[in-house]
Scaffold this motif. Sequence first.
Motif, short mmCIF file in Angstrom:
data_model
loop_
_atom_site.label_atom_id
_atom_site.label_comp_id
_atom_site.label_asym_id
_atom_site.label_seq_id
_atom_site.Cartn_x
_atom_site.Cartn_y
_atom_site.Cartn_z
N ILE A 15 -5.50 6.18 4.36
CA ILE A 15 -6.12 4.86 4.36
C ILE A 15 -6.96 4.71 5.62
CG2 ILE A 15 -4.10 3.77 5.43
CD1 ILE A 15 -4.76 1.24 3.76
N ASN A 26 4.23 1.49 8.30
CA ASN A 26 4.65 1.55 6.91
C ASN A 26 4.50 2.95 6.30
OD1 ASN A 26 5.33 -1.30 5.58
ND2 ASN A 26 3.79 -1.63 7.19
N LEU A 75 -0.58 6.47 -1.61
CA LEU A 75 -1.88 6.80 -1.04
C LEU A 75 -1.81 8.08 -0.22
CD1 LEU A 75 -2.95 3.23 0.18
CD2 LEU A 75 -3.51 4.34 -2.00
N PHE A 95 0.83 -1.21 0.00
CA PHE A 95 0.00 0.00 0.00
C PHE A 95 0.86 1.25 0.00
CE2 PHE A 95 -3.81 -2.25 2.21
CZ PHE A 95 -4.20 -2.78 0.98
N LYS A 96 1.97 1.22 0.73
CA LYS A 96 2.86 2.38 0.78
C LYS A 96 3.38 2.73 -0.60
CE LYS A 96 5.63 5.54 2.40
NZ LYS A 96 5.10 6.86 2.81
N LEU A 123 1.91 5.05 6.30
CA LEU A 123 0.62 5.45 5.74
C LEU A 123 -0.09 6.41 6.69
CD1 LEU A 123 -0.47 1.91 4.58
CD2 LEU A 123 0.19 3.79 3.07
N PHE A 173 -0.32 -0.26 9.47
CA PHE A 173 -0.39 0.80 8.46
C PHE A 173 0.55 1.95 8.82
CE2 PHE A 173 -5.01 -0.20 6.97
CZ PHE A 173 -4.54 -1.27 6.26
#
Length: 379
Positions: A175, A208, A172, A167-168, A210, A205
């Motif tokens: 999230i 990482n 984004l 996702f990183k 986010l 999250f």
Amino acid sequence: MKHLPIFAASCATCGLLPECGGQRGQQTIGGCFVGCGAACGGPEKCDWVCPLKADFVDRVREVGGLSTGSTLIPTGQTVNLPRYIPMIRHGSSRAMPLDVAAVALSIEDVVKHRGQSYSAIATSASGIREQFALRHDAQVVLVSVARDRVLERFWAYRRKWFVPRQFKDLGLTAITVPNFSSFLDAPRPHSLWNRRRMEIVASEFAANGLFVVPHLNSLQEDDWRHWQVFLGAHDHLTYVAKEFQTGLRLRDRGDRAIADLARLQDRVGRALHPVIVGGAAFAAELARHFTALTFVDSQPFMKAIKRRRAAAPGRWERSELTNVDQLLALNIQAHEAHIAREIARGSAGQVTTPRRRGSPRRPNSSSWANRLPQLPYRR
């Protein structure tokens, strides 16, 4: 954890009371295990996290206990989310990148099984925007509100395939934390277990890099106290997510959740910025309590795919226009304008929202027992 008497006569005699705070309305007349074996079909058939099941200890160990953990979401990041963010479900049927500054994507559409692996459908910021036909510089908010089986798959495979790290790489903007379900007809430990899972994922999250938006799943007063303590320990957090697509879509339940959310804002002593998933119908009421709001839904997109155009607030009609790109742009513009009008109306104190058809009537008393909603439903 204290010894838990099997079939405790009431919450007061249950060993889990310090962790859960007691089931709403059940402090003296019984506990959340009163119906065990009848409604669920017995320990061998139900999938709740329940002390009457052989796997209870293993499932509690999986999340490190049912009590609130030491989840810390670091400071240092800032975002500025707009008033409305359209959710785009895929890039099919469109020829041009959507000319919108901020969009939302669903975790269900972004991470999938791919052969033997479980991973995001793109490996870079440019790749994910190309997959969904977005502007190369569009802000992307990943919304983790999804069906239970989608979230359970994410929970099962996220560490094996390093999904938060993936996702990183997608660039984004923010999230939301998965809204693992809570049910009023489930044993209370099941809700506590899901709350711990939300805390764990939020921590992963954040680790990482986010920008994390906590999701406020709440069934009773003790849950709101939990979020008060959590937000008090993270005084840099202003964005919080709340979903209105399922149980809270009914007017009475939605209004009650808004009142609880406003009360939480008062208790933490600072302005919150709710990210409302699927709750455009409550825009005016929410605007009475919050100076900053963000609404997320997929209505303009889904209607455009079905060749429907916004005709009036809440009304969509068949369009002769067949170009999905144009329809989508028109629908987003109309829907955003409607939300803006509702926010302005609520901010001015002009809330006269009609009851929705089929919505249950509000009880005469405001006591917790009389406010108990019909079962079951998910929040």
